[in-house]
Design an enzyme around this catalytic site. Structure first.
Site, mmCIF file in Angstrom:
data_model
loop_
_atom_site.group_PDB
_atom_site.id
_atom_site.type_symbol
_atom_site.label_atom_id
_atom_site.label_comp_id
_atom_site.label_asym_id
_atom_site.label_seq_id
_atom_site.Cartn_x
_atom_site.Cartn_y
_atom_site.Cartn_z
ATOM 1 N N ASN A 100 0.906 -1.206 -0.008
ATOM 2 C CA ASN A 100 -0.205 0.182 -0.067
ATOM 3 C C ASN A 100 1.005 1.367 -0.110
ATOM 4 O O ASN A 100 1.514 1.504 0.921
ATOM 5 C CB ASN A 100 -0.992 -0.084 1.194
ATOM 6 C CG ASN A 100 -1.860 1.265 1.222
ATOM 7 O OD1 ASN A 100 -1.692 1.850 0.578
ATOM 8 N ND2 ASN A 100 -2.728 1.203 2.256
ATOM 9 N N LYS A 116 3.183 0.726 3.245
ATOM 10 C CA LYS A 116 2.846 -0.494 4.452
ATOM 11 C C LYS A 116 2.890 -1.887 3.351
ATOM 12 O O LYS A 116 2.618 -1.686 2.194
ATOM 13 C CB LYS A 116 1.356 -0.305 4.861
ATOM 14 C CG LYS A 116 1.270 0.878 5.538
ATOM 15 C CD LYS A 116 -0.187 0.836 6.270
ATOM 16 C CE LYS A 116 -0.357 2.347 6.900
ATOM 17 N NZ LYS A 116 -1.978 2.751 6.614
ATOM 18 N N ARG A 168 -2.514 -2.219 -3.597
ATOM 19 C CA ARG A 168 -3.626 -1.382 -3.442
ATOM 20 C C ARG A 168 -3.620 -0.086 -4.370
ATOM 21 O O ARG A 168 -2.596 0.672 -4.273
ATOM 22 C CB ARG A 168 -3.668 -0.763 -2.057
ATOM 23 C CG ARG A 168 -4.965 0.067 -1.716
ATOM 24 C CD ARG A 168 -4.891 0.614 -0.324
ATOM 25 N NE ARG A 168 -6.135 1.520 -0.257
ATOM 26 C CZ ARG A 168 -6.387 2.438 0.503
ATOM 27 N NH1 ARG A 168 -5.210 2.760 1.326
ATOM 28 N NH2 ARG A 168 -7.402 3.406 0.487
ATOM 29 N N HIS A 209 -13.002 2.338 -0.247
ATOM 30 C CA HIS A 209 -13.035 1.479 0.696
ATOM 31 C C HIS A 209 -13.575 0.241 0.066
ATOM 32 O O HIS A 209 -13.999 -0.755 0.941
ATOM 33 C CB HIS A 209 -13.521 1.993 1.976
ATOM 34 C CG HIS A 209 -13.034 2.978 2.837
ATOM 35 N ND1 HIS A 209 -13.724 3.899 3.520
ATOM 36 C CD2 HIS A 209 -11.837 3.066 3.089
ATOM 37 C CE1 HIS A 209 -13.125 4.848 4.176
ATOM 38 N NE2 HIS A 209 -11.638 4.400 3.826
ATOM 39 N N HIS A 224 -17.701 1.331 7.085
ATOM 40 C CA HIS A 224 -16.247 1.426 7.467
ATOM 41 C C HIS A 224 -15.606 2.894 8.096
ATOM 42 O O HIS A 224 -15.792 3.709 7.567
ATOM 43 C CB HIS A 224 -15.338 1.181 6.146
ATOM 44 C CG HIS A 224 -13.884 1.411 6.434
ATOM 45 N ND1 HIS A 224 -13.038 0.305 6.323
ATOM 46 C CD2 HIS A 224 -13.112 2.268 6.793
ATOM 47 C CE1 HIS A 224 -11.828 0.706 6.602
ATOM 48 N NE2 HIS A 224 -11.751 1.894 6.748
ATOM 49 N N LEU A 225 -15.612 2.814 9.439
ATOM 50 C CA LEU A 225 -15.400 4.040 10.415
ATOM 51 C C LEU A 225 -14.167 3.961 10.658
ATOM 52 O O LEU A 225 -13.734 3.412 11.687
ATOM 53 C CB LEU A 225 -16.370 4.126 11.438
ATOM 54 C CG LEU A 225 -17.844 3.931 10.975
ATOM 55 C CD1 LEU A 225 -18.605 4.010 12.364
ATOM 56 C CD2 LEU A 225 -18.445 4.799 10.188
ATOM 57 N N ASN A 268 -9.942 6.502 10.195
ATOM 58 C CA ASN A 268 -9.870 8.031 9.837
ATOM 59 C C ASN A 268 -10.492 8.481 8.728
ATOM 60 O O ASN A 268 -11.369 9.997 8.877
ATOM 61 C CB ASN A 268 -8.475 8.361 9.471
ATOM 62 C CG ASN A 268 -7.449 8.115 10.878
ATOM 63 O OD1 ASN A 268 -7.719 8.751 11.914
ATOM 64 N ND2 ASN A 268 -6.501 7.527 10.871
ATOM 65 N N ARG A 322 -10.967 8.180 20.039
ATOM 66 C CA ARG A 322 -10.862 7.929 21.450
ATOM 67 C C ARG A 322 -10.982 9.036 22.378
ATOM 68 O O ARG A 322 -11.652 9.062 23.438
ATOM 69 C CB ARG A 322 -9.639 7.192 21.514
ATOM 70 C CG ARG A 322 -9.677 5.696 21.416
ATOM 71 C CD ARG A 322 -8.179 5.022 21.414
ATOM 72 N NE ARG A 322 -7.621 5.614 20.263
ATOM 73 C CZ ARG A 322 -6.608 5.007 19.542
ATOM 74 N NH1 ARG A 322 -6.391 3.791 19.913
ATOM 75 N NH2 ARG A 322 -6.177 5.452 18.411
ATOM 76 N N GLU A 330 -14.954 -1.090 14.711
ATOM 77 C CA GLU A 330 -14.568 -2.037 15.484
ATOM 78 C C GLU A 330 -14.599 -2.177 16.834
ATOM 79 O O GLU A 330 -14.778 -2.733 17.454
ATOM 80 C CB GLU A 330 -13.167 -2.618 14.876
ATOM 81 C CG GLU A 330 -13.003 -3.732 15.181
ATOM 82 C CD GLU A 330 -11.719 -4.228 14.803
ATOM 83 O OE1 GLU A 330 -11.008 -3.791 13.669
ATOM 84 O OE2 GLU A 330 -10.981 -5.248 15.432
ATOM 85 N N ASN A 331 -14.168 -0.666 17.145
ATOM 86 C CA ASN A 331 -13.585 -0.419 18.734
ATOM 87 C C ASN A 331 -14.626 0.282 19.536
ATOM 88 O O ASN A 331 -14.191 0.562 20.633
ATOM 89 C CB ASN A 331 -12.068 -0.045 18.897
ATOM 90 C CG ASN A 331 -11.152 -0.882 18.200
ATOM 91 O OD1 ASN A 331 -11.140 -2.180 18.562
ATOM 92 N ND2 ASN A 331 -10.240 -0.660 17.152
ATOM 93 N N GLU A 334 -8.203 -5.926 4.387
ATOM 94 C CA GLU A 334 -8.037 -5.480 3.330
ATOM 95 C C GLU A 334 -7.057 -6.228 2.706
ATOM 96 O O GLU A 334 -6.969 -6.548 1.433
ATOM 97 C CB GLU A 334 -7.830 -4.051 2.812
ATOM 98 C CG GLU A 334 -9.292 -3.397 3.253
ATOM 99 C CD GLU A 334 -9.051 -1.924 3.764
ATOM 100 O OE1 GLU A 334 -8.542 -1.746 4.868
ATOM 101 O OE2 GLU A 334 -9.207 -0.849 2.974
HETATM 102 P P1 ADP Z 1 -7.199 4.356 9.226
HETATM 103 O O1 ADP Z 1 -8.471 4.931 8.216
HETATM 104 O O2 ADP Z 1 -6.310 5.514 8.948
HETATM 105 O O3 ADP Z 1 -6.897 3.216 8.545
HETATM 106 P P2 ADP Z 1 -8.113 3.523 11.496
HETATM 107 O O4 ADP Z 1 -9.166 2.254 10.808
HETATM 108 O O5 ADP Z 1 -7.089 2.555 12.222
HETATM 109 O O6 ADP Z 1 -7.589 4.275 10.602
HETATM 110 O O7 ADP Z 1 -9.045 4.325 12.589
HETATM 111 C C1 ADP Z 1 -8.543 5.242 13.310
HETATM 112 C C2 ADP Z 1 -9.850 5.658 14.259
HETATM 113 O O8 ADP Z 1 -10.158 4.749 14.994
HETATM 114 C C3 ADP Z 1 -9.217 6.837 14.903
HETATM 115 O O9 ADP Z 1 -10.235 7.735 14.972
HETATM 116 C C4 ADP Z 1 -9.239 6.110 16.614
HETATM 117 O O10 ADP Z 1 -9.381 6.988 17.611
HETATM 118 C C5 ADP Z 1 -10.310 5.178 16.362
HETATM 119 N N1 ADP Z 1 -10.360 4.337 17.498
HETATM 120 C C6 ADP Z 1 -9.205 3.152 17.629
HETATM 121 N N2 ADP Z 1 -9.372 2.537 18.624
HETATM 122 C C7 ADP Z 1 -10.498 3.181 19.206
HETATM 123 C C8 ADP Z 1 -11.371 3.045 20.449
HETATM 124 N N3 ADP Z 1 -11.151 1.852 21.117
HETATM 125 N N4 ADP Z 1 -12.533 3.586 20.544
HETATM 126 C C9 ADP Z 1 -12.516 4.592 19.878
HETATM 127 N N5 ADP Z 1 -12.102 4.941 18.718
HETATM 128 C C10 ADP Z 1 -11.121 4.220 18.329
#
Ligand code: ADP
Length: 401
Positions: A7, A14, A91, A180, A208-209, A211, A285, A334-335, A384
């Protein structure tokens, strides 16, 4: 088959080296700060061995040299000879209307990717540099391009056309493309697998949430609509991107603030979204923890973010005339139980009921919806790189004699 997945971005490369038959990652890493004198190579092997190397990686050619060197390294590597890399999967962000699926890279394909640079000036040139670097360092190794836009290429015209003169679509290819795609494809397939049903029988919304954020309506395996548009700026609120907005706002702000078009572009892509509303951070976060500590701007950013996800859930259920599953992925999807709960609040009329304990449990592969919820809701990791590796293997094998 052992495949190197790359990527290549503007300032980072990456990589994952994947043994596709076993679906195992032999090594992975990232070269950060490509183009600068203080670049960092971070490499991790399957057995947990990790190494961080300071380097001067001024271009993608050098980045690929480092990737190969670290894969071949005596102490940290996983191969003895370059020939063990049987194929490379890239990618590529924008395939325009030229590609609705992954392709074996040849001169024609490279020219098409080049032609699509005007649609993705921030991404395609770097993707192309990665391809050229591999061509130089691994001549003869088959390369496959997997496009972020490809999965959305079957969208019907009512979803991809904008309400501007049709001539502009014909002349400049201005339309919704969506991004995405690899992630939306992966999690929609994964949900069908978890539900034990063929995807051809399911209506799925994928969110897909990360950045960057986007949602898709996946109707019987086909993406029929998606929130990102001509560029990855449209749709949901994102870390630093505005998402949907009235186009007149741009004209208004450019006039009032005396901005150039480049500055307006930076405003919408880098200073908006969660960062713009909160005035604090683009990191979800921090938004959640600040909101819990009583910060009003963080609360507003969180609400705007979640409300937009909710609006698109409604829109896409309508677009598909029903809904069987909703899946959240990406760092936030996811998180963040808070975002999932807020986005699904009061949607029981659509058959969506999130179970609080399941949502907070962090468990994957099981629904976070209640047993009574007609729509099954999941929070899943995306993958991905695996999709890129699988596509690469399929295409390379189909071209063998
Ligand atoms: P990218 O789109 O760059 O691949 P990611 O998929 O890693 O990014 O997502 C980054 C986002 O995920 C950031 O806003 C980060 O704060 C959020 N994130 C990661 N872990 C958590 C968590 N435990 N709770 C809330 N948001 C989280």
């Amino acid at each position: 088959m052992k495949i190197l997945v790359l990527n290549s971005g503007s300032s980072s490369v990456k990589y994952q080296f994947i043994d596709v038959k076993n679906r195992s990652i032999l090594a992975k890493g990232v070269i950060d700060r490509v183009g600068m004198s203080d670049s960092v190579v971070t490499h991790e092997r399957y057995d947990g061995d990790k190494v961080k190397i300071s380097a001067e990686v001024l271009d993608h050619q050098t980045a690929i040299e480092y990737v190969l060197a670290v894969l071949l390294s005596k102490n940290h590597g996983v191969i003895q000879d370059k020939s063990e890399i049987e194929a490379v999967g890239h990618r590529v962000v924008h395939g325009g209307e030229s590609f609705s699926e992954s392709v074996l890279i040849d001169d024609r394909v490279m020219n098409e990717i080049r032609e699509n640079i005007e649609l993705a000036p921030l991404h395609n040139p770097h993707n192309l540099r990665g391809i050229q670097a591999v061509l130089k360092h691994l001549p003869g190794t088959p390369q496959v391009a997997v496009f972020d836009t490809a999965f959305h290429q079957k969208m019907p015209p009512q979803a991809f056309l904008y309400g501007i003169p049709y001539l502009l679509y014909r002349r400049y290819k201005i339309r919704r493309y969506g991004f995405h795609g690899t992630s939306h494809f992966y999690v929609s397939q994964k949900v069908a697998e978890l539900l034990g049903k063929p995807i051809s029988e399911l209506k799925i919304i994928t969110a897909h949430l990360g950045n960057g954020c986007s949602m898709a309506a996946v109707d019987r395996g086909v993406s029929v609509d998606t929130t990102m548009g001509f560029t990855p700026l449209e749709g949901l609120l994102m870390g630093t991107r505005s998402g949907d907005l009235d186009p007149s706002i741009i004209l208004h702000v450019v006039g009032r603030e005396g901005l150039s078009l480049a500055e307006a572009n930076t405003l919408l892509n880098k200073h908006s979204g969660l960062l713009g509303i909160s005035g604090l951070t683009s990191d979800m976060r921090e938004i959640v923890s600040e909101k819990k500590a009583g910060n009003r701007q963080a609360e507003l950013a969180f609400q705007v973010f979640s409300y937009r996800v909710k609006k698109y859930i409604g829109a896409y259920a309508a677009a598909m005339g029903g809904l069987d599953a909703l899946v959240f992925t990406g760092g936030i999807g996811e998180n963040s139980p808070d975002v999932r709960a807020e986005s699904c609040r009061d949607l029981s009329f659509l058959g969506i009921e999130v179970d609080e304990a399941r949502n907070n449990s962090g468990e994957k592969d099981k629904p976070i919806s209640s047993d009574a919820s007609r729509v099954k809701v999941y929070a899943l990791p995306t993958n991905e790189e695996l999709v890129i590796a699988l596509d690469t293997m399929r295409i390379v094998e189909s071209h063998k004699d």
